[in-house]
Design a protein around this motif. Structure first.
Motif, PDB file in Angstrom:
ATOM      1  N   UNK A 182      10.961   2.769   1.467  1.00  0.00           N
ATOM      2  CA  UNK A 182      10.670   3.322   0.231  1.00  0.00           C
ATOM      3  C   UNK A 182       9.391   2.851  -0.238  1.00  0.00           C
ATOM      4  N   UNK A 183       8.898   3.365  -1.485  1.00  0.00           N
ATOM      5  CA  UNK A 183       7.816   3.029  -1.910  1.00  0.00           C
ATOM      6  C   UNK A 183       7.774   1.346  -2.420  1.00  0.00           C
ATOM      7  N   UNK A 184       6.848   0.793  -1.965  1.00  0.00           N
ATOM      8  CA  UNK A 184       6.554  -0.596  -2.326  1.00  0.00           C
ATOM      9  C   UNK A 184       7.067  -1.365  -1.187  1.00  0.00           C
ATOM     10  N   UNK A 196      -1.928  -2.392  12.262  1.00  0.00           N
ATOM     11  CA  UNK A 196      -2.079  -2.052  11.123  1.00  0.00           C
ATOM     12  C   UNK A 196      -0.913  -2.498   9.999  1.00  0.00           C
ATOM     13  N   UNK A 197      -1.155  -3.417   9.272  1.00  0.00           N
ATOM     14  CA  UNK A 197      -0.226  -4.025   8.289  1.00  0.00           C
ATOM     15  C   UNK A 197      -0.357  -3.233   7.083  1.00  0.00           C
ATOM     16  N   UNK A 198       0.625  -2.681   6.649  1.00  0.00           N
ATOM     17  CA  UNK A 198       0.571  -1.630   5.464  1.00  0.00           C
ATOM     18  C   UNK A 198       1.627  -2.183   4.521  1.00  0.00           C
ATOM     19  N   UNK A 199       0.964  -2.497   3.037  1.00  0.00           N
ATOM     20  CA  UNK A 199       1.894  -3.335   2.112  1.00  0.00           C
ATOM     21  C   UNK A 199       1.786  -2.294   0.824  1.00  0.00           C
ATOM     22  N   UNK A 200       2.784  -2.544  -0.001  1.00  0.00           N
ATOM     23  CA  UNK A 200       2.856  -1.514  -1.149  1.00  0.00           C
ATOM     24  C   UNK A 200       2.691  -0.052  -0.754  1.00  0.00           C
ATOM     25  N   UNK A 201       3.303   0.211   0.173  1.00  0.00           N
ATOM     26  CA  UNK A 201       3.446   1.784   0.552  1.00  0.00           C
ATOM     27  C   UNK A 201       3.583   2.696  -0.411  1.00  0.00           C
ATOM     28  N   UNK A 202       3.233   3.738  -0.514  1.00  0.00           N
ATOM     29  CA  UNK A 202       3.058   4.937  -1.509  1.00  0.00           C
ATOM     30  C   UNK A 202       3.562   6.187  -0.711  1.00  0.00           C
ATOM     31  N   UNK A 203       4.244   7.208  -1.685  1.00  0.00           N
ATOM     32  CA  UNK A 203       4.631   8.256  -1.045  1.00  0.00           C
ATOM     33  C   UNK A 203       3.261   8.997  -0.544  1.00  0.00           C
TER      34      UNK A 203
END
Length: 129
Positions: A13-15, A82-89
């Motif tokens: 989910x987003x975030x 690749x660390x991905x934080x606060x993911x967005x659509x």
């Protein structure tokens, strides 16, 4: 010859956060600059992040700078992350790991997908709103 295998994708989910991993074969992994690219449906492949062989220089696209995404590598394990934080659509895409046997002080080189010789099969990241 270098073989690259990505893992760690999925539906979030987003975030939320995800950590992608890329396992590489070969004995000279530390000689390769490593990049992450992504491609969304109907869009061109785009640069996300890159790291030089020694790991002491990194490059990012503007939309993931500021700690939202972090690239790192462990040369002892032949792996890049690749660390991905606060993911967005808008981050929804197939993510690809790539390797290039070169190093350059010019950041533009790292964004040029055609300069990378080896590619993984890609892994899906889907971010729901």
């Amino acid at each position: 010859q270098v073989r690259l295998v990505e893992s760690g994708g999925g539906l979030v989910q987003a975030g939320d956060s995800l950590r992608l991993s890329c396992a590489a074969s070969g004995r000279t992994f530390s000689s390769y600059s490593m990049g992450w690219f992504r491609q969304a449906p109907g869009k061109e492949r785009e640069f996300v992040a890159a790291i030089v062989g020694r790991g002491d220089n990194t490059y990012y696209r503007d939309s993931v700078k500021g700690g939202r995404f972090t690239i790192s590598r462990d040369n002892a394990k032949n792996a890049v992350y690749l660390q991905m934080n606060n993911l967005k659509p808008d981050d929804t895409a197939v993510y690809y790991c790539a390797a290039g046997l070169w190093d350059s002080p010019d950041s533009n080189y790292y964004e040029a997908w055609h300069l990378y010789s080896y590619w993984g099969q890609g892994i899906q990241v889907t971010v729901s709103s």
